[in-house]
Design a protein around this motif. Structure first.
Motif, mmCIF file in Angstrom:
data_model
loop_
_atom_site.group_PDB
_atom_site.id
_atom_site.type_symbol
_atom_site.label_atom_id
_atom_site.label_comp_id
_atom_site.label_asym_id
_atom_site.label_seq_id
_atom_site.Cartn_x
_atom_site.Cartn_y
_atom_site.Cartn_z
ATOM 1 N N GLU A 99 55.653 63.738 41.550
ATOM 2 C CA GLU A 99 54.603 62.755 41.249
ATOM 3 C C GLU A 99 54.620 62.368 39.777
ATOM 4 N N TRP A 100 54.889 63.339 38.901
ATOM 5 C CA TRP A 100 54.996 63.030 37.475
ATOM 6 C C TRP A 100 56.141 62.050 37.236
ATOM 7 N N LYS A 101 57.308 62.272 37.886
ATOM 8 C CA LYS A 101 58.468 61.402 37.710
ATOM 9 C C LYS A 101 58.147 59.985 38.170
ATOM 10 N N GLN A 102 57.427 59.863 39.278
ATOM 11 C CA GLN A 102 57.057 58.538 39.776
ATOM 12 C C GLN A 102 56.059 57.869 38.840
ATOM 13 N N TYR A 103 55.128 58.661 38.320
ATOM 14 C CA TYR A 103 54.126 58.121 37.394
ATOM 15 C C TYR A 103 54.805 57.580 36.136
ATOM 16 N N ILE A 104 55.771 58.322 35.588
ATOM 17 C CA ILE A 104 56.498 57.878 34.396
ATOM 18 C C ILE A 104 57.263 56.591 34.691
ATOM 19 N N LYS A 105 57.923 56.532 35.847
ATOM 20 C CA LYS A 105 58.664 55.334 36.242
ATOM 21 C C LYS A 105 57.742 54.125 36.305
ATOM 22 N N GLY A 116 61.561 62.260 28.905
ATOM 23 C CA GLY A 116 60.215 62.824 28.971
ATOM 24 C C GLY A 116 60.236 64.321 29.178
ATOM 25 N N PHE A 117 59.311 65.022 28.518
ATOM 26 C CA PHE A 117 59.222 66.485 28.607
ATOM 27 C C PHE A 117 57.839 66.873 29.117
ATOM 28 N N ARG A 118 57.809 67.760 30.072
ATOM 29 C CA ARG A 118 56.545 68.247 30.611
ATOM 30 C C ARG A 118 56.161 69.540 29.907
ATOM 31 N N HIS A 119 54.922 69.597 29.414
ATOM 32 C CA HIS A 119 54.425 70.776 28.693
ATOM 33 C C HIS A 119 53.352 71.490 29.505
ATOM 34 N N PHE A 120 53.302 72.801 29.323
ATOM 35 C CA PHE A 120 52.272 73.611 29.986
ATOM 36 C C PHE A 120 51.505 74.469 28.979
ATOM 37 N N ASP A 121 51.602 74.125 27.677
ATOM 38 C CA ASP A 121 51.004 74.987 26.653
ATOM 39 C C ASP A 121 49.509 74.751 26.486
ATOM 40 N N LYS A 122 48.976 73.684 27.045
ATOM 41 C CA LYS A 122 47.537 73.397 26.958
ATOM 42 C C LYS A 122 46.851 73.894 28.223
ATOM 43 N N ASN A 123 45.530 73.660 28.294
ATOM 44 C CA ASN A 123 44.822 74.076 29.509
ATOM 45 C C ASN A 123 45.117 73.137 30.675
ATOM 46 N N HIS A 124 45.863 72.078 30.423
ATOM 47 C CA HIS A 124 46.348 71.220 31.498
ATOM 48 C C HIS A 124 47.731 70.718 31.101
ATOM 49 N N ASP A 125 48.608 70.522 32.093
ATOM 50 C CA ASP A 125 49.961 70.085 31.732
ATOM 51 C C ASP A 125 49.963 68.603 31.389
#
Length: 317
Positions: free
Chosen positions: A78-84, A99-108
């Motif tokens: 879903e993230w890939k489709q959203y970016i597209k 694009g890079f996906r991060h998980f260091d916050k309380n939400h990705d």
């Protein structure tokens, strides 16, 4: 939500985006390039960017984030489709991106880097790039029926109003009483009059020292003036406290000496004293009507022509 700006430090920024150890980053999308490291990605961008030497800030840096509720069910696909879809909304399909996906916050969230230069050497126009990206993300959220940050904020404010209607009413009632009966002539007097009713009034200022308005706090609940009543805006308050002053001049207030802002470790009394010292030393620019010079139509035209006239420089051939 989308935050965007154009940057020149592409390599350093990609190093932050592709930080696998500290940020737990993973590459989620890339187009017109295949990179295995931040250095490779930056070099591929620079290769295309070298075709346009006039553009310094040649990389568009975007942070895409969603509400916590939306992220709980947001998969990699879903993230890939959203970016597209986001790239298409911005008309950047023919530009390199990674694009890079991060998980260091309380939400990705996703750090997206887009080459501002296309393969023809043309630079993407960056006028209002921040607001344009925000609008594009908002359209996508509506399209997919996902909670929008703007709507979440609006709902939160509406809930605050409905849950604490009595407190808001008491603050507004006291505000009217202060202006009608006590008739303060300075910000300090206005704020002090609220303290007697156990209502704390805090000055809200910008980073460069401009007064933006006041917040009102009672029983541990804080409100912006606009959340209590529209008549409590700074413009309306100034009309009552300083009726002879020009509001355009009051808007230009600049109190750089304390450089304060709401929530900073500033002494509110010091801030109010400086606000009052400004208004007390202010001399109204209002001129009596009988002292205003009356220009005839001929003089008025001459003045307009003088303003438009420009000095011409050149060489004779």
């Amino acid at each position: 939500m989308a935050l965007a700006k154009c940057i020149s430090h592409t390599s350093e920024s990609m190093g932050y985006g592709w930080n696998e150890k500290e940020k737990n980053a993973t590459v989620i999308s890339q187009k017109h390039m295949i990179a295995n490291s931040p250095k490779e990605a930056a070099e591929m961008f620079k290769l295309v960017q070298s075709t346009n030497s006039n553009c310094d800030k040649n990389t568009i840096s975007v942070v895409l984030s969603r509400s916590n509720k939306a992220n709980n069910h947001f998969t990699k696909k879903e993230w890939k489709q959203y970016i597209k879809d986001f790239i298409e909304e911005m008309n950047l399909e023919e530009h390199q991106h990674i694009g890079f996906r991060h998980f260091d916050k309380n939400h990705d969230h996703v750090h997206l880097y887009i080459n501002r230069i296309n393969f023809k050497g043309e630079a993407y126009k960056d006028s209002f790039i921040g607001s344009e990206c925000g609008i594009a993300a908002d359209r996508l959220n509506i399209k997919y029926g996902i909670e929008r940050p703007k709507q979440i904020k609006k709902d939160r404010e509406e809930k605050l109003k409905s849950d604490h209607r009595d407190i808001r009413a008491s603050i507004y009632k006291h505000h009217c009483f202060v202006l009608d009966k006590i008739k303060p002539s300075s910000y300090s007097e206005y704020v002090s009059a609220f303290a007697k009713a156990d209502i704390k009034v805090l000055a809200v200022t910008s980073k460069n020292g401009h007064l933006n308005g006041f917040r009102y706090e009672k029983n541990g609940i804080s409100f912006k003036a606009s959340q209590i009543h529209r008549s409590m805006s700074l413009v309306n308050l100034n009309k009552v406290l300083f009726p002879s002053m020009n509001n355009n001049e009051l808007k230009k207030q600049n109190f750089r000496s304390y450089n304060g802002s709401y929530g900073a470790k500033g002494n509110q009394n010091d801030i109010l004293e400086q606000l009052d010292s400004y208004t007390s030393s202010y001399s109204s620019p209002i001129v009596p009507s009988d002292q205003v010079q009356d220009f005839g139509p001929g003089d008025d035209e001459i003045i307009k022509k003088k303003r438009k006239k420009k000095k011409r420089r050149g060489r004779s051939i």
